[in-house]
Scaffold this motif. Structure first.
Motif, PDB file in Angstrom:
ATOM      1  N   ALA A 121      -9.978  14.723   5.439  1.00 12.25           N
ATOM      2  CA  ALA A 121      -8.851  13.691   5.397  1.00 12.25           C
ATOM      3  C   ALA A 121      -7.756  14.643   4.648  1.00 12.25           C
ATOM      4  N   SER A 122      -6.554  13.805   4.336  1.00 13.31           N
ATOM      5  CA  SER A 122      -5.356  14.565   3.736  1.00 13.31           C
ATOM      6  C   SER A 122      -5.523  14.410   2.307  1.00 13.31           C
ATOM      7  N   GLY A 123      -6.624  14.819   1.634  1.00  7.97           N
ATOM      8  CA  GLY A 123      -7.016  14.512   0.375  1.00  7.97           C
ATOM      9  C   GLY A 123      -6.982  13.154  -0.392  1.00  7.97           C
ATOM     10  N   GLN A 124      -6.857  12.102   0.552  1.00 12.21           N
ATOM     11  CA  GLN A 124      -7.272  10.705   0.067  1.00 12.21           C
ATOM     12  C   GLN A 124      -8.531  10.454   0.227  1.00 12.21           C
ATOM     13  N   PRO A 125      -9.315   9.873  -0.804  1.00 14.09           N
ATOM     14  CA  PRO A 125     -10.615   9.348  -0.307  1.00 14.09           C
ATOM     15  C   PRO A 125     -10.550   8.271   0.570  1.00 14.09           C
ATOM     16  N   LEU A 126     -11.750   8.213   1.450  1.00 16.60           N
ATOM     17  CA  LEU A 126     -12.091   6.879   2.193  1.00 16.60           C
ATOM     18  C   LEU A 126     -12.790   5.943   1.498  1.00 16.60           C
ATOM     19  N   LEU A 127     -12.265   4.806   1.183  1.00 15.85           N
ATOM     20  CA  LEU A 127     -13.027   3.593   0.608  1.00 15.85           C
ATOM     21  C   LEU A 127     -13.470   2.764   1.498  1.00 15.85           C
ATOM     22  N   LEU A 128     -14.703   2.455   1.510  1.00 15.44           N
ATOM     23  CA  LEU A 128     -15.466   1.586   2.269  1.00 15.44           C
ATOM     24  C   LEU A 128     -16.006   0.369   1.633  1.00 15.44           C
ATOM     25  N   ARG A 129     -15.401  -0.670   1.260  1.00 18.04           N
ATOM     26  CA  ARG A 129     -15.920  -1.770   0.605  1.00 18.04           C
ATOM     27  C   ARG A 129     -15.616  -2.989   1.259  1.00 18.04           C
ATOM     28  N   ARG A 130     -16.484  -4.064   0.706  1.00 18.73           N
ATOM     29  CA  ARG A 130     -16.272  -5.310   1.160  1.00 18.73           C
ATOM     30  C   ARG A 130     -15.366  -6.467   0.400  1.00 18.73           C
ATOM     31  N   SER A 131     -14.290  -5.898   0.405  1.00 15.88           N
ATOM     32  CA  SER A 131     -13.499  -6.730  -0.662  1.00 15.88           C
ATOM     33  C   SER A 131     -12.096  -7.044   0.033  1.00 15.88           C
ATOM     34  N   VAL A 132     -11.472  -8.336  -0.129  1.00 14.27           N
ATOM     35  CA  VAL A 132     -10.365  -8.463   0.294  1.00 14.27           C
ATOM     36  C   VAL A 132      -9.029  -7.915  -0.323  1.00 14.27           C
ATOM     37  N   LEU A 133      -9.626  -7.148  -1.757  1.00 16.24           N
ATOM     38  CA  LEU A 133      -8.562  -6.370  -2.578  1.00 16.24           C
ATOM     39  C   LEU A 133      -8.125  -5.328  -1.791  1.00 16.24           C
ATOM     40  N   LEU A 134      -8.946  -4.652  -1.005  1.00 13.28           N
ATOM     41  CA  LEU A 134      -8.709  -3.737  -0.128  1.00 13.28           C
ATOM     42  C   LEU A 134      -7.471  -3.858   0.808  1.00 13.28           C
ATOM     43  N   GLU A 135      -7.691  -5.024   1.390  1.00 12.42           N
ATOM     44  CA  GLU A 135      -6.685  -5.499   2.350  1.00 12.42           C
ATOM     45  C   GLU A 135      -5.315  -5.799   1.709  1.00 12.42           C
ATOM     46  N   ALA A 148      -2.037  -6.333 -12.707  1.00 11.41           N
ATOM     47  CA  ALA A 148      -2.772  -5.121 -12.716  1.00 11.41           C
ATOM     48  C   ALA A 148      -3.475  -4.727 -13.999  1.00 11.41           C
ATOM     49  N   LEU A 149      -3.066  -5.521 -14.950  1.00 11.97           N
ATOM     50  CA  LEU A 149      -4.007  -5.215 -16.348  1.00 11.97           C
ATOM     51  C   LEU A 149      -5.328  -5.691 -16.278  1.00 11.97           C
ATOM     52  N   ASN A 150      -5.659  -6.726 -15.343  1.00 17.71           N
ATOM     53  CA  ASN A 150      -7.087  -7.150 -15.231  1.00 17.71           C
ATOM     54  C   ASN A 150      -7.681  -6.479 -13.958  1.00 17.71           C
ATOM     55  N   LEU A 151      -6.562  -5.964 -12.810  1.00 18.45           N
ATOM     56  CA  LEU A 151      -7.324  -5.627 -11.731  1.00 18.45           C
ATOM     57  C   LEU A 151      -7.305  -3.906 -11.634  1.00 18.45           C
ATOM     58  N   ARG A 152      -6.981  -3.391 -12.725  1.00 17.62           N
ATOM     59  CA  ARG A 152      -6.936  -1.918 -12.637  1.00 17.62           C
ATOM     60  C   ARG A 152      -8.279  -1.221 -12.216  1.00 17.62           C
ATOM     61  N   ASN A 153      -9.295  -1.920 -12.437  1.00 21.25           N
ATOM     62  CA  ASN A 153     -10.495  -1.029 -12.278  1.00 21.25           C
ATOM     63  C   ASN A 153     -11.179  -1.636 -11.181  1.00 21.25           C
ATOM     64  N   VAL A 154     -10.546  -2.428 -10.154  1.00 18.96           N
ATOM     65  CA  VAL A 154     -11.190  -3.037  -9.249  1.00 18.96           C
ATOM     66  C   VAL A 154     -10.489  -2.984  -7.943  1.00 18.96           C
ATOM     67  N   ALA A 155      -8.984  -2.760  -8.072  1.00 20.92           N
ATOM     68  CA  ALA A 155      -7.857  -2.898  -6.815  1.00 20.92           C
ATOM     69  C   ALA A 155      -7.586  -1.403  -6.882  1.00 20.92           C
ATOM     70  N   PRO A 156      -7.671  -0.783  -5.629  1.00 20.44           N
ATOM     71  CA  PRO A 156      -7.398   0.694  -5.601  1.00 20.44           C
ATOM     72  C   PRO A 156      -5.647   0.865  -5.656  1.00 20.44           C
ATOM     73  N   THR A 157      -5.127  -0.114  -5.492  1.00 19.00           N
ATOM     74  CA  THR A 157      -3.547   0.114  -5.698  1.00 19.00           C
ATOM     75  C   THR A 157      -3.251   0.472  -7.044  1.00 19.00           C
ATOM     76  N   PHE A 158      -4.171  -0.137  -8.097  1.00 26.24           N
ATOM     77  CA  PHE A 158      -4.057  -0.183  -9.624  1.00 26.24           C
ATOM     78  C   PHE A 158      -4.623   1.143 -10.211  1.00 26.24           C
ATOM     79  N   ARG A 159      -5.412   1.712  -9.578  1.00 23.47           N
ATOM     80  CA  ARG A 159      -6.395   2.629 -10.278  1.00 23.47           C
ATOM     81  C   ARG A 159      -5.615   3.680 -10.791  1.00 23.47           C
ATOM     82  N   ASN A 160      -4.451   4.138 -10.275  1.00 21.78           N
ATOM     83  CA  ASN A 160      -4.161   5.228 -10.549  1.00 21.78           C
ATOM     84  C   ASN A 160      -2.841   5.086 -11.599  1.00 21.78           C
ATOM     85  N   LYS A 161      -2.769   3.885 -11.984  1.00 18.00           N
ATOM     86  CA  LYS A 161      -1.735   3.312 -12.973  1.00 18.00           C
ATOM     87  C   LYS A 161      -2.390   3.449 -14.546  1.00 18.00           C
ATOM     88  N   THR A 162      -1.853   3.821 -15.433  1.00 24.86           N
ATOM     89  CA  THR A 162      -2.401   3.660 -16.692  1.00 24.86           C
ATOM     90  C   THR A 162      -1.765   2.646 -17.432  1.00 24.86           C
TER      91      THR A 162
END
Length: 183
Positions: free
Chosen positions: A13-27, A56-70
């Motif tokens: 891949a282009s350096g991005q990890p491929l995430l496979l999960r069953r979550s609407v947060l990915l969508e 994002a304060l509560n979703l930082r650890n579960v939503a990929p969009t917020f993972r890289n946000k401090t």
């Protein structure tokens, strides 16, 4: 679980990890990412881009969009949203659609006020004087809602009631009046 045989290694891949999960947060990731970078600065769009930062304060650890946000970055963006909303407050306590305007709009005040209260709850510095003016403006604008004829007046009154309740000043008489005619 069945195993898969490969005759060659998986493609790189282009350096991005491929995430496979069953979550609407990915969508929802693309939509959240879009809202975080909403391109305009009116009250409605400022509010709509600030609310995901609060989430994002509560979703930082579960939503990929917020993972890289401090947490510091998230809080900085929440405060920036609050500051922008505060800049749109008019002398009567309501909010205008643009910071350059001095004309309050009821729907904008209810929606932006809700976001401002959520910002404060998330730790943003929101002066009490701003909230006092907002509460007074919204309460004053609810007068006469019993005679409203259009759905958007009722919807705005409901949003105003919600914002006032969130601000710790529920308007129970107006809640009851709005419930009398649910159509």
């Amino acid at each position: 679980m069945a195993s898969v045989k490969r005759s060659s290694p998986p493609p790189q891949a282009s350096g991005q990890p491929l995430l496979l999960r069953r979550s609407v947060l990915l969508e929802a990731g693309g939509a959240l990412d879009f809202l975080l970078r909403y391109p305009y600065g009116c009250l409605e769009q400022t509010t709509s881009s600030t609310i995901p930062w609060i989430a994002a304060l509560n979703l930082r650890n579960v939503a990929p969009t917020f993972r890289n946000k401090t947490e510091k970055e998230i809080r900085r963006n929440i405060q920036a949203g609050a500051d922008r909303l505060i800049s749109m407050q008019c002398d009567d306590g309501g909010f205008a659609y643009w910071s350059s305007s001095d004309h309050s709009e009821l729907w904008a005040s209810a929606y932006g006020g809700m976001a401002l209260l959520l910002c404060r709850e998330a730790g943003a510095n929101v002066p009490e004087s701003v909230l006092k003016g907002l509460r007074q403006y919204l309460a004053d604008e609810l007068r006469g809602i019993g005679e409203a004829e259009h759905w958007w007046e009722i919807e705005t009154a409901c949003q105003s009631c919600f914002t006032l309740a969130l601000a710790g000043k529920p308007q129970v008489a107006y809640h009851n009046k709005l419930l009398e005619n649910p159509e």
